[in-house]
Design an enzyme around this catalytic site. Structure first.
Site, PDB file in Angstrom:
ATOM      1  N   CYS A   2      10.480  33.903  36.990  1.00  0.00           N
ATOM      2  CA  CYS A   2      10.494  34.737  38.139  1.00  0.00           C
ATOM      3  C   CYS A   2       9.378  35.798  37.762  1.00  0.00           C
ATOM      4  O   CYS A   2       9.264  36.106  36.643  1.00  0.00           O
ATOM      5  CB  CYS A   2      11.833  35.605  38.279  1.00  0.00           C
ATOM      6  N   ARG A  28       3.620  31.063  36.727  1.00  0.00           N
ATOM      7  CA  ARG A  28       4.924  31.308  35.982  1.00  0.00           C
ATOM      8  C   ARG A  28       5.806  30.259  36.152  1.00  0.00           C
ATOM      9  O   ARG A  28       6.750  30.051  35.706  1.00  0.00           O
ATOM     10  CB  ARG A  28       5.120  32.631  35.988  1.00  0.00           C
ATOM     11  N   TRP A  75      12.813  31.836  40.670  1.00  0.00           N
ATOM     12  CA  TRP A  75      12.860  30.224  39.830  1.00  0.00           C
ATOM     13  C   TRP A  75      14.277  30.217  39.788  1.00  0.00           C
ATOM     14  O   TRP A  75      14.736  30.818  38.863  1.00  0.00           O
ATOM     15  CB  TRP A  75      12.035  30.281  38.342  1.00  0.00           C
ATOM     16  N   ASN A 100      14.532  40.206  37.641  1.00  0.00           N
ATOM     17  CA  ASN A 100      14.208  39.167  36.688  1.00  0.00           C
ATOM     18  C   ASN A 100      15.277  39.292  35.670  1.00  0.00           C
ATOM     19  O   ASN A 100      15.666  40.188  35.206  1.00  0.00           O
ATOM     20  CB  ASN A 100      12.645  39.405  36.015  1.00  0.00           C
ATOM     21  N   GLY A 101      15.681  37.899  35.219  1.00  0.00           N
ATOM     22  CA  GLY A 101      16.629  37.892  34.033  1.00  0.00           C
ATOM     23  C   GLY A 101      17.933  37.361  34.600  1.00  0.00           C
ATOM     24  O   GLY A 101      18.074  36.783  35.696  1.00  0.00           O
ATOM     25  N   GLU A 485       2.940  16.517  20.415  1.00  0.00           N
ATOM     26  CA  GLU A 485       2.557  17.163  21.482  1.00  0.00           C
ATOM     27  C   GLU A 485       1.606  16.385  22.588  1.00  0.00           C
ATOM     28  O   GLU A 485       1.844  16.994  23.868  1.00  0.00           O
ATOM     29  CB  GLU A 485       1.373  18.192  20.935  1.00  0.00           C
ATOM     30  N   LYS A 489       2.755  16.557  26.457  1.00  0.00           N
ATOM     31  CA  LYS A 489       1.806  16.744  27.494  1.00  0.00           C
ATOM     32  C   LYS A 489       2.087  15.599  28.488  1.00  0.00           C
ATOM     33  O   LYS A 489       1.605  16.066  29.593  1.00  0.00           O
ATOM     34  CB  LYS A 489       0.365  16.665  27.109  1.00  0.00           C
ATOM     35  N   GLU A 492       5.181  16.101  30.722  1.00  0.00           N
ATOM     36  CA  GLU A 492       4.954  17.369  31.668  1.00  0.00           C
ATOM     37  C   GLU A 492       4.334  17.116  32.902  1.00  0.00           C
ATOM     38  O   GLU A 492       4.334  17.552  33.917  1.00  0.00           O
ATOM     39  CB  GLU A 492       4.442  18.577  30.815  1.00  0.00           C
ATOM     40  N   HIS A 508      12.214   1.541  12.034  1.00  0.00           N
ATOM     41  CA  HIS A 508      13.485   2.002  11.989  1.00  0.00           C
ATOM     42  C   HIS A 508      14.327   2.241  13.356  1.00  0.00           C
ATOM     43  O   HIS A 508      15.635   2.612  13.571  1.00  0.00           O
ATOM     44  CB  HIS A 508      13.797   3.257  11.012  1.00  0.00           C
ATOM     45  N   LYS A 607       6.140  28.782  33.321  1.00  0.00           N
ATOM     46  CA  LYS A 607       5.212  28.899  32.287  1.00  0.00           C
ATOM     47  C   LYS A 607       5.819  29.916  30.957  1.00  0.00           C
ATOM     48  O   LYS A 607       5.708  29.616  29.869  1.00  0.00           O
ATOM     49  CB  LYS A 607       3.909  29.711  32.967  1.00  0.00           C
TER      50      LYS A 607
HETATM   51  C1  AGP Z   1       3.910  23.474  27.011  1.00  0.00           C
HETATM   52  O1  AGP Z   1       2.962  22.909  27.467  1.00  0.00           O
HETATM   53  C2  AGP Z   1       5.071  23.990  27.542  1.00  0.00           C
HETATM   54  N1  AGP Z   1       4.790  24.387  28.855  1.00  0.00           N
HETATM   55  C3  AGP Z   1       6.335  24.570  26.805  1.00  0.00           C
HETATM   56  O2  AGP Z   1       6.557  23.666  25.988  1.00  0.00           O
HETATM   57  C4  AGP Z   1       5.661  25.882  26.017  1.00  0.00           C
HETATM   58  O3  AGP Z   1       5.097  25.527  24.802  1.00  0.00           O
HETATM   59  C5  AGP Z   1       7.360  26.489  25.436  1.00  0.00           C
HETATM   60  O4  AGP Z   1       8.151  27.000  26.716  1.00  0.00           O
HETATM   61  C6  AGP Z   1       7.048  27.790  24.569  1.00  0.00           C
HETATM   62  O5  AGP Z   1       6.561  28.819  25.300  1.00  0.00           O
HETATM   63  P1  AGP Z   1       5.795  29.982  24.588  1.00  0.00           P
HETATM   64  O6  AGP Z   1       4.730  29.589  23.741  1.00  0.00           O
HETATM   65  O7  AGP Z   1       5.254  30.930  25.726  1.00  0.00           O
HETATM   66  O8  AGP Z   1       6.930  30.579  23.649  1.00  0.00           O
END
Ligand code: AGP
Length: 612
Positions: A2, A28, A75, A100-101, A485, A489, A492, A508, A607
């Site tokens: 949010c 965000r 959100w 927010n929160g 990673e 990617k 996502e 395994h 974000k």
């Molecule tokens: C990464 O591509 C993601 N969007 C997500 O995993 C992100 O890295 C994670 O939420 C942690 O965020 P931060 O680095 O702002 O703490």
């Protein structure tokens, strides 16, 4: 997640600021947006599910104008994605709130307020805030500031709120507990936002509120500011250095593409901390030398991509600095029994600096007796560096794409710099080795630039992935976190199921998945594990799996049926994971383009993850 904006402008309409500010917070992640504006007589509101732009068009169509207003991108957490659940919420036509929160005790509060006669039109916890403030306001004879003060004593959880009142077209009250909120100052205009990117097109003068602060604002600035204890407080005004250009696409198709291409510079800027300043503890804070000489182990807490940076950093910390390093997912650590150790350094890694799980994990570690903490963060003045004894900032600039790219590679630079610094301090890195490490760091941006040139080849691979239901990523040693990673990617950005395994673990279990429909990406640099990785590749090939190998210029692979090869630059040694990261980022980006997914705002993701 949010986002909050708000404005009080003596001589101008606030609607343009509110809609522009919300558009700048779009990155965000959100699912609905709204604004409420006091037009001199009453509060008018527009809310819409979907994009800020739709809501902005509706606001203009309704001719919304005024000198004071608040706005929000939501959100969904409590209640679905519907217009009644979107903010701002209004109580009794009088009090309007954005939030927010999460208010954890909202159910009990809702029952209390219902018993007092309040009707609820949404499923949100925020409506509880609006009614609660309304109730206090009617009880105290119309003092909005006091109403917010009294009502907030009832809220358990984390919040940043902005409140306006139909009785007063000249004031706004804001409060913060656990969620970021800043006040920004122009000429005869005051703005508020949860994120500095919302205001810098209007002013760079900002003051960050602290937990427990409640402020009364007018167009002239802060009129009253009381802290958690109810004492008068001052928050320093700073000039934000965030560049407006970093918030714009600048000719690129997506922020993610722009941010991938910014990596040579972002990495060079971050490396400069060590290349100009030396590998010295002072880069991490004034008391770092003293703290670093006391610690005997490290624990890193992080989430998502930042967690994978931590896993990579562990290899450097243990091999270069010879210090024991554990890495934990923050959301797991915070709920288990831990053994406290006052000589263990807690490191948190976070792009945003406001990830709730990481923040809570740090608080938990501190409550268990951990004395020393270091935050590696990209966003200045965010919650994590402010709560840590030491802090160092990556110099990635604003990262807008939800999928983290340059934040990750710059976090790796810091972790490498930390390993070398600790190694030197602890006597495991000689002066000569220090010079060699500096040289490797100096050459890194050039190698990243070479890796970026592989884009056409990676884009050709993307077509093979786009129609597949799943993909497997394999790596060994320090390149295993890069496989993780890469899989994250791909998930996502493309919504293709992807998993990563240490290549040696294949037999395994995961080998059962391998057939001609399962593309297998192998990160196979020319290091001491290459022969082992090759053996694992044979296991895949023998089961009909198609191999997509990312290797170095100087390794001895030959392309055959079912084995596709892309060569990153010559093996660069200890910093190789950073170069291989570029390839997996570009691959996922291009698969997303083929599949037509929303690259910068993948579905269901935000974000900054500021809820549990
Ligand atoms: C990464 O591509 C993601 N969007 C997500 O995993 C992100 O890295 C994670 O939420 C942690 O965020 P931060 O680095 O702002 O703490």
């Amino acid at each position: 997640m949010c986002g909050i904006v708000g404005a009080l402008r003596k001589n101008a309409n606030v609607v343009d600021f509110l809609t522009d500010g919300l558009a700048r917070l779009e990155y965000r992640g959100y699912d609905s947006a709204g604004i409420a504006v006091h037009n001199g007589d009453e509060i008018k509101r527009v809310r819409r599910v979907g994009r800020v732009q739709n809501m902005a068009q509706a606001a203009h169509a309704k001719n919304l104008t005024g000198h004071i207003g608040i706005g929000h991108t939501r959100w969904a957490t409590h209640g679905g994605v519907t217009e009644p659940n979107a903010h701002p919420h209004i109580s009794g036509g009088l009090i309007s709130v954005v939030h927010n929160g999460i208010i954890e005790n909202f159910e009990a509060e809702r029952e209390r307020l219902q018993a007092l006669g309040y009707e609820f039109n949404s499923q949100t916890d925020t409506e509880v805030i609006a009614h609660s403030i309304h109730h206090e306001y009617s009880q105290n004879g119309g003092d909005l500031y006091r109403a917010v003060q009294t009502a907030s004593l009832r809220f358990h959880g984390a919040y940043a709120i902005a409140v306006i009142c139909a009785d007063d077209p000249n004031h706004m009250v804001v409060a913060r507990m656990g969620c970021p909120l800043l006040v920004a100052f122009g000429d005869d205009e005051t703005f508020i936002a949860s994120d500095v990117s919302a205001v810098i097109a209007f002013t760079r003068k900002v003051a960050y509120l602290e937990d427990g602060d409640i402020a009364l604002l007018s167009a002239s600035g802060i009129e009253t500011l009381l802290d958690k204890q109810g004492n008068v407080a001052n928050r320093n005004t700073k000039i934000s250095e965030l560049s407006l250009a970093s918030l714009e696409l600048g000719g690129h198709s997506h922020f993610m593409q722009k941010e991938i291409y910014e990596q040579p510079k972002a990495v060079a800027d971050t490396a400069e901390i060590f290349l100009d300043g030396g590998f010295v503890p002072e880069n991490f804070g004034e008391t770092a030398r003293q703290i670093f000489s006391q610690i005997n182990s490290i624990k890193i807490l992080a989430c998502g991509t930042s967690y994978y940076a931590a896993l990579t950093g562990k290899y450097w910390l243990e091999s270069i600095a010879k210090i024991r390093c554990d890495v934990e997912i923050a959301s797991e650590y915070r709920y288990r029994d831990v053994i406290s150790d006052e000589n263990e350094l807690i490191i948190t890694i976070s792009q945003s600096g406001e990830t709730l799980d990481t923040m809570e994990a740090l608080k938990y570690a501190q409550a268990q007796g951990h004395k020393h903490s270091l935050s590696i963060c990209n966003v200045m003045e965010s919650a994590l560096p402010r709560s840590s004894s030491l802090a160092i900032y990556t110099r990635a600039g604003a990262e807008i794409g939800v999928a983290s790219t340059k934040a990750f590679t710059t976090q790796l630079v810091i972790l490498f710099g930390l390993a070398v610094t600790l190694g030197h301090l602890r006597g495991h890195v000689s002066d000569e080795q220090l010079t060699n490490y500096a040289e490797e760091l100096r050459l890194l941006p050039g190698s990243i630039q070479h890796a970026l040139n592989l884009e056409p080849q990676l884009s050709a691979w993307a077509k093979d992935f786009a129609t597949k239901p799943s993909a497997l990523f394999l790596g060994r040693g320090i390149h295993y976190p890069i496989a993780l990673e890469g899989a994250l990617k791909l998930k996502e950005l493309t919504y293709i199921h992807a998993e990563a395994y240490p290549a040696g673990e294949l037999k395994h279990g995961p080998l059962a998945l391998v057939d001609e429909n399962m593309p297998v990406v192998v990160i196979a640099p020319n290091d001491n594990l290459l022969d082992k990785v090759k053996a694992n590749m044979q296991e895949v090939g023998a089961r009909g799996g198609e191999l997509f190998v990312l290797t170095d210029l100087d390794s001895d692979f030959t392309e055959t049926d079912g084995v596709h090869i892309i060569r990153t630059p010559r093996h660069i040694g200890v910093l190789s994971p950073i170069v291989h990261t570029i390839a997996v980022q570009l691959l996922s980006y291009h698969v997303a383009l083929v599949r037509g997914t929303d690259v910068d705002k993948p579905r269901n993701l935000a974000k900054s993850v500021t809820v549990e």
